[in-house]
Design an enzyme around this catalytic site. Sequence first.
Site, PDB file in Angstrom:
ATOM      1  N   THR A 132       1.079  -1.264   0.178  1.00 47.39           N
ATOM      2  CA  THR A 132       0.043  -0.208  -0.012  1.00 47.39           C
ATOM      3  C   THR A 132       0.915   1.152   0.200  1.00 47.39           C
ATOM      4  OG1 THR A 132      -1.565   1.145   1.477  1.00 47.39           O
ATOM      5  CG2 THR A 132       0.191  -0.225   2.604  1.00 47.39           C
ATOM      6  N   ASP A 133       0.141   2.347  -0.612  1.00 46.28           N
ATOM      7  CA  ASP A 133       1.013   3.775  -0.433  1.00 46.28           C
ATOM      8  C   ASP A 133       1.012   4.191   0.931  1.00 46.28           C
ATOM      9  OD1 ASP A 133      -1.683   4.292   0.049  1.00 46.28           O
ATOM     10  OD2 ASP A 133      -1.705   5.971  -1.579  1.00 46.28           O
ATOM     11  N   GLU A 134       0.053   3.540   1.922  1.00 43.72           N
ATOM     12  CA  GLU A 134       0.108   4.089   3.228  1.00 43.72           C
ATOM     13  C   GLU A 134       1.499   4.024   4.006  1.00 43.72           C
ATOM     14  OE1 GLU A 134      -3.205   3.462   5.599  1.00 43.72           O
ATOM     15  OE2 GLU A 134      -4.494   3.688   3.942  1.00 43.72           O
ATOM     16  N   TYR A 158      -2.028  -0.806  10.976  1.00 42.82           N
ATOM     17  CA  TYR A 158      -2.320  -1.346   9.578  1.00 42.82           C
ATOM     18  C   TYR A 158      -1.075  -0.961   8.839  1.00 42.82           C
ATOM     19  CZ  TYR A 158      -3.609  -1.619   4.613  1.00 42.82           C
ATOM     20  OH  TYR A 158      -3.228  -1.940   3.315  1.00 42.82           O
ATOM     21  N   LYS A 162       1.948  -3.483   7.329  1.00 42.27           N
ATOM     22  CA  LYS A 162       2.145  -3.437   5.974  1.00 42.27           C
ATOM     23  C   LYS A 162       3.765  -3.205   5.706  1.00 42.27           C
ATOM     24  CE  LYS A 162       0.022  -4.667   2.927  1.00 42.27           C
ATOM     25  NZ  LYS A 162      -0.450  -5.802   2.382  1.00 42.27           N
TER      26      LYS A 162
HETATM   27  P1  NAD Z   1      -9.880  -7.447   1.900  1.00 43.56           P
HETATM   28  O1  NAD Z   1      -9.564  -7.321   3.352  1.00 43.56           O
HETATM   29  O2  NAD Z   1     -11.003  -7.220   1.137  1.00 43.56           O
HETATM   30  O3  NAD Z   1      -9.442  -8.930   1.767  1.00 43.56           O
HETATM   31  C1  NAD Z   1      -8.349  -9.765   2.244  1.00 43.56           C
HETATM   32  C2  NAD Z   1      -8.593 -11.092   2.101  1.00 43.56           C
HETATM   33  O4  NAD Z   1      -7.543 -11.670   2.592  1.00 43.56           O
HETATM   34  C3  NAD Z   1      -9.765 -11.738   2.434  1.00 43.56           C
HETATM   35  O5  NAD Z   1     -10.228 -12.699   1.464  1.00 43.56           O
HETATM   36  C4  NAD Z   1      -9.224 -12.348   3.709  1.00 43.56           C
HETATM   37  O6  NAD Z   1     -10.186 -13.749   4.081  1.00 43.56           O
HETATM   38  C5  NAD Z   1      -7.935 -12.925   3.313  1.00 43.56           C
HETATM   39  N1  NAD Z   1      -6.819 -13.182   4.515  1.00 43.56           N
HETATM   40  C6  NAD Z   1      -7.020 -12.229   5.819  1.00 43.56           C
HETATM   41  N2  NAD Z   1      -6.094 -13.102   6.238  1.00 43.56           N
HETATM   42  C7  NAD Z   1      -5.646 -13.957   6.044  1.00 43.56           C
HETATM   43  C8  NAD Z   1      -4.540 -15.211   6.385  1.00 43.56           C
HETATM   44  N3  NAD Z   1      -4.238 -15.066   7.520  1.00 43.56           N
HETATM   45  N4  NAD Z   1      -4.403 -16.136   5.440  1.00 43.56           N
HETATM   46  C9  NAD Z   1      -5.042 -16.203   4.066  1.00 43.56           C
HETATM   47  N5  NAD Z   1      -5.906 -15.302   3.839  1.00 43.56           N
HETATM   48  C10 NAD Z   1      -6.300 -14.154   4.654  1.00 43.56           C
HETATM   49  O7  NAD Z   1      -8.627  -6.542   1.361  1.00 43.56           O
HETATM   50  P2  NAD Z   1      -8.396  -6.018  -0.061  1.00 43.56           P
HETATM   51  O8  NAD Z   1      -8.915  -4.645  -0.223  1.00 43.56           O
HETATM   52  O9  NAD Z   1      -8.830  -6.698  -1.197  1.00 43.56           O
HETATM   53  O10 NAD Z   1      -6.578  -5.801  -0.027  1.00 43.56           O
HETATM   54  C11 NAD Z   1      -5.848  -6.943  -0.635  1.00 43.56           C
HETATM   55  C12 NAD Z   1      -4.410  -6.518  -0.426  1.00 43.56           C
HETATM   56  O11 NAD Z   1      -4.242  -5.234  -1.199  1.00 43.56           O
HETATM   57  C13 NAD Z   1      -3.897  -6.113   1.090  1.00 43.56           C
HETATM   58  O12 NAD Z   1      -2.748  -6.608   1.142  1.00 43.56           O
HETATM   59  C14 NAD Z   1      -3.867  -4.528   1.236  1.00 43.56           C
HETATM   60  O13 NAD Z   1      -3.322  -4.371   2.045  1.00 43.56           O
HETATM   61  C15 NAD Z   1      -3.654  -4.192  -0.318  1.00 43.56           C
HETATM   62  N6  NAD Z   1      -4.086  -3.188  -0.704  1.00 43.56           N
HETATM   63  C16 NAD Z   1      -5.221  -2.690  -0.535  1.00 43.56           C
HETATM   64  C17 NAD Z   1      -5.851  -1.415  -1.067  1.00 43.56           C
HETATM   65  C18 NAD Z   1      -7.317  -1.089  -0.964  1.00 43.56           C
HETATM   66  O14 NAD Z   1      -7.737   0.096  -1.273  1.00 43.56           O
HETATM   67  N7  NAD Z   1      -8.294  -1.859  -0.586  1.00 43.56           N
HETATM   68  C19 NAD Z   1      -5.016  -0.603  -1.827  1.00 43.56           C
HETATM   69  C20 NAD Z   1      -3.544  -0.855  -1.684  1.00 43.56           C
HETATM   70  C21 NAD Z   1      -3.326  -2.067  -1.198  1.00 43.56           C
HETATM   71  O1  DAU Z   2      -4.071   3.852   0.400  1.00 41.79           O
HETATM   72  C1  DAU Z   2      -4.521   2.618   0.212  1.00 41.79           C
HETATM   73  C2  DAU Z   2      -5.118   2.125   1.422  1.00 41.79           C
HETATM   74  O2  DAU Z   2      -6.453   2.622   1.120  1.00 41.79           O
HETATM   75  C3  DAU Z   2      -5.187   0.715   1.577  1.00 41.79           C
HETATM   76  O3  DAU Z   2      -3.973   0.122   2.047  1.00 41.79           O
HETATM   77  C4  DAU Z   2      -6.251   0.184   2.742  1.00 41.79           C
HETATM   78  O4  DAU Z   2      -6.450  -1.113   2.790  1.00 41.79           O
HETATM   79  C5  DAU Z   2      -7.540   0.770   2.444  1.00 41.79           C
HETATM   80  O5  DAU Z   2      -8.391   0.485   3.286  1.00 41.79           O
HETATM   81  C6  DAU Z   2      -7.430   2.364   2.066  1.00 41.79           C
HETATM   82  O6  DAU Z   2      -7.293   2.862   3.519  1.00 41.79           O
HETATM   83  P1  DAU Z   2      -8.091   4.085   3.787  1.00 41.79           P
HETATM   84  O7  DAU Z   2      -7.929   4.361   5.208  1.00 41.79           O
HETATM   85  O8  DAU Z   2      -7.597   5.376   3.122  1.00 41.79           O
HETATM   86  O9  DAU Z   2      -9.562   3.614   3.333  1.00 41.79           O
HETATM   87  P2  DAU Z   2     -11.020   3.925   3.881  1.00 41.79           P
HETATM   88  O10 DAU Z   2     -11.916   3.455   2.864  1.00 41.79           O
HETATM   89  O11 DAU Z   2     -11.126   3.210   5.195  1.00 41.79           O
HETATM   90  O12 DAU Z   2     -11.142   5.383   4.139  1.00 41.79           O
HETATM   91  C7  DAU Z   2     -10.672   6.275   2.905  1.00 41.79           C
HETATM   92  C8  DAU Z   2     -10.923   7.755   3.633  1.00 41.79           C
HETATM   93  O13 DAU Z   2     -12.090   8.202   4.064  1.00 41.79           O
HETATM   94  C9  DAU Z   2     -10.049   7.929   4.860  1.00 41.79           C
HETATM   95  O14 DAU Z   2      -9.458   9.383   4.833  1.00 41.79           O
HETATM   96  C10 DAU Z   2     -10.985   7.826   6.048  1.00 41.79           C
HETATM   97  C11 DAU Z   2     -12.093   8.509   5.671  1.00 41.79           C
HETATM   98  N1  DAU Z   2     -13.455   7.801   5.898  1.00 41.79           N
HETATM   99  C12 DAU Z   2     -13.533   6.560   5.989  1.00 41.79           C
HETATM  100  C13 DAU Z   2     -14.541   5.850   6.516  1.00 41.79           C
HETATM  101  C14 DAU Z   2     -14.849   4.205   6.302  1.00 41.79           C
HETATM  102  C15 DAU Z   2     -14.274   8.634   6.393  1.00 41.79           C
HETATM  103  O15 DAU Z   2     -14.453   9.765   6.259  1.00 41.79           O
HETATM  104  N2  DAU Z   2     -15.701   8.004   7.096  1.00 41.79           N
HETATM  105  C16 DAU Z   2     -15.701   6.696   7.120  1.00 41.79           C
HETATM  106  O16 DAU Z   2     -16.815   6.070   7.609  1.00 41.79           O
END
Ligand code: NAD
Ligand code: DAU
Length: 355
Positions: A132-134, A158, A162
């Site tokens: 992630t960019d975080e 988180y 990561k």
């Molecule tokens: P998600 O939470 O929707 O899905 C995670 C999946 O991993 C689920 O299917 C869960 O059952 C599985 N999982 C969790 N723990 C596990 C374990 N110990 N063993 C096997 N499986 C397990 O997540 P996502 O949003 O699809 O993100 C996927 C990946 O991409 C993550 O590594 C996250 O850090 C990264 N990422 C997400 C975002 C985003 O915006 N969602 C952005 C950048 C990077």
């Molecule tokens: O930047 C990449 C990341 O983006 C991934 O690595 C994470 O897995 C993914 O969850 C996401 O993280 P964020 O914290 O940015 O996403 P989230 O959707 O939880 O929140 C986006 C923004 O919105 C953040 O600034 C918090 C805000 N927010 C979120 C929720 C759930 C609100 O204002 N209200 C809310 O109820």
Amino acid sequence: MILVTGGAGFIGANFILDWLAGNDEPVLNVDKLTYAGNPENLAALPGDPRYAFALCDIGDRRGIDALLSRHRPRAIVNFAAESHVDRSIHAPGDFIQTNVVGTFNLLESVRVYFSAMGPGEKAAFRFLHVSTDEVYGSLDKGEPAFAETRGYAPNSPYSASKAASDHLARACFHTYGIPVLTTNCSNNYGPRQFPEKLIPLMIVNALAGKNLPVYGDGQQIRDWLYVSDHCAAVRRVLEAGRPGETYNIGGWNEWANLDIVHAVCGLLDEMKPRPDGLSYRGQIVHVADRPGHDRRYAVDARKIESELGWRPAETFSTGLEKTVRWYLDHPEWAARVQSGAYRDWIEKNYGARNE
Ligand code: NAD
Ligand code: DAU
């Protein structure tokens, strides 16, 4: 064949569906099926000979060892993680367990698997770690976007977990020569995202007549990328990325949260007007901010563009419309994932946040 971890989650499921839509190479999906893992995301696949599922924790050495020796993947794409920042604030231990210890154990299994390969197999093998960019922390207004050379400065449990997993993956390349690739992507949105994250939460709450909870002043900025664009970038890095390198992935698409919520409301007003004719915008409320809330993320994606020729294909307006359409067309999916456990989470995270 390739092995994908976390393939029942949001991005992993989209990745597997896109992979099999364009490719006949089989996929083994290894997932623990946590609250975020939803087999319904892949409901079209059971019966497809190119797809197999194994219920397994990435931290389970024996289970992963057995899967590696049985299936002998030529590549592993590691999506599995605990992924929600707010949950990491309430219960960081789960994040350490999966993202740090789990990734470490997975890499240990891969180290044994890799060390027994012949030179040709070793050269062709890839371990792609999805991050992630975080991990880079927070940007001030006007600061340049995160490049791959930026130092890590994670601010939430988180992102710290990561970051640790990225370092472990990096160490495996440098110490053991495992061909590791790492991708650091910005915020994804699109179909099948669990409604704990901003965009799907706002859609399901709006349709249910509930409040749309914006943290703090809503001026925090994120870079947004449509999920299929992220999946295409991961495929491209797997295909042509240089082992040992990291690639930032982003949409060149910075938005303040409050503007996103307004955009979602505007789309819903057109696509599914409220019965009373008023705008969904009336449901927006400002609630207590997220502790340690990062103010701004922005991704400099020039490296993946210049080295590998990847750029996002979707615009934000088409991607957001497709996303809202998907949730409108799948009310049963959304209803099923908002189970008892989901309601407990909503109460835990939002119950104590005063407007
Ligand atoms: P998600 O939470 O929707 O899905 C995670 C999946 O991993 C689920 O299917 C869960 O059952 C599985 N999982 C969790 N723990 C596990 C374990 N110990 N063993 C096997 N499986 C397990 O997540 P996502 O949003 O699809 O993100 C996927 C990946 O991409 C993550 O590594 C996250 O850090 C990264 N990422 C997400 C975002 C985003 O915006 N969602 C952005 C950048 C990077
Ligand atoms: O930047 C990449 C990341 O983006 C991934 O690595 C994470 O897995 C993914 O969850 C996401 O993280 P964020 O914290 O940015 O996403 P989230 O959707 O939880 O929140 C986006 C923004 O919105 C953040 O600034 C918090 C805000 N927010 C979120 C929720 C759930 C609100 O204002 N209200 C809310 O109820």
